[in-house]
Scaffold this motif. Structure first.
Motif, PDB file in Angstrom:
ATOM      1  N   ASN A  56     -63.760  91.499  39.259  1.00 45.78           N
ATOM      2  CA  ASN A  56     -64.382  91.976  40.262  1.00 45.78           C
ATOM      3  C   ASN A  56     -64.455  91.092  41.474  1.00 45.78           C
ATOM      4  O   ASN A  56     -64.737  89.864  41.237  1.00 45.78           O
ATOM      5  N   THR A 103     -66.257 100.752  45.110  1.00 43.20           N
ATOM      6  CA  THR A 103     -67.359 100.107  44.913  1.00 43.20           C
ATOM      7  C   THR A 103     -67.727  99.190  46.220  1.00 43.20           C
ATOM      8  O   THR A 103     -66.922  98.577  46.678  1.00 43.20           O
ATOM      9  N   SER A 104     -68.740  99.236  46.626  1.00 43.99           N
ATOM     10  CA  SER A 104     -69.203  98.757  47.953  1.00 43.99           C
ATOM     11  C   SER A 104     -69.454  97.100  48.074  1.00 43.99           C
ATOM     12  O   SER A 104     -70.015  96.507  47.085  1.00 43.99           O
ATOM     13  N   ASP A 146     -65.165  97.548  50.841  1.00 44.30           N
ATOM     14  CA  ASP A 146     -65.474  98.285  49.653  1.00 44.30           C
ATOM     15  C   ASP A 146     -63.889  97.838  48.834  1.00 44.30           C
ATOM     16  O   ASP A 146     -63.011  97.466  49.167  1.00 44.30           O
ATOM     17  N   SER A 197     -61.520  98.904  45.038  1.00 45.82           N
ATOM     18  CA  SER A 197     -61.431  99.812  43.774  1.00 45.82           C
ATOM     19  C   SER A 197     -60.170  99.131  42.848  1.00 45.82           C
ATOM     20  O   SER A 197     -59.113  98.615  43.517  1.00 45.82           O
TER      21      SER A 197
END
Length: 199
Positions: free
Chosen positions: A5, A171-172, A186, A188
């Motif tokens: 992430n 996802t922000s 964002d 993904s």
């Protein structure tokens, strides 16, 4: 190695005319071999302000991933820059985005940066898609991906009655307002080669 992430390195905003750069100190170190992505969103009532360079005090060399600008009633420019297989960046390193000065009128800009581990260290950019519309539901779609496991990074700027709401697969990373305009970034992580839609 699986794609991790993104980790936010920092953000900076400005409102007003006559600005030529934005900078912040990185909040954490960047491991060698990571991908660093930098987003810029800027607006002016008179002229489009575009990015000329991105710097982390000479540690890495950044290149453009995508640019979206539109000569709407307000001149908006949204850009993504990146470096693959980055050299180690220590914490508290100054990251700077330089851009052309606005010529009068209202101006606002946001920059943000994040690093991602596990991304290909050579030629990581696959598909891009850009758009500039006067819609309450802006949307762009890439072409089919070259492989299933990739990271899609999106950025957008909206104002007036338009509010950017990310698709559920995103996802922000950043969602802030500067000079009455909303700026978002964002991501993904994909699991198929299907085209990616960002809105």
């Amino acid at each position: 190695m699986a794609i991790g992430n993104p980790v936010i390195l920092g953000t900076a905003t400005v409102a007003g005319s006559g600005q030529t750069s934005l900078a912040f100190l990185t909040s954490t170190s960047v491991p060698a071999g990571s991908l660093i992505a930098v987003s810029f969103a800027g607006l002016s009532a008179v002229s489009i302000s575009t990015v000329s360079s991105v710097s982390d005090t000479g540690i890495n060399t950044y290149t453009t991933a995508a640019i979206s600008g539109g000569a709407l009633s307000d001149k908006i420019d949204v850009e993504l820059w990146y470096v693959a297989n980055a050299n180690l960046v220590p914490s508290s390193t100054t990251m700077t985005v330089n851009f052309s000065v606005s010529v009068g009128g209202g101006f606002g800009a946001l920059i943000s940066a994040a690093y991602v581990a596990g991304v290909a260290t050579s030629l990581p950019k696959d598909q891009t898609a850009t758009g500039s519309v006067t819609s309450a539901s802006p949307s762009v779609t890439t072409g089919a991906l070259a492989q299933a496991s990739e990271i899609a990074i999106g950025a957008a700027m909206a104002g007036g009655s338009v509010t950017v709401t990310e698709a559920s697969v995103f996802t922000s990373l950043v969602n802030t307002v500067t000079n009455t305009y909303q700026c978002v970034a964002d991501y993904s992580i994909t699991s198929t080669t299907a085209a990616v839609t960002y809105n």
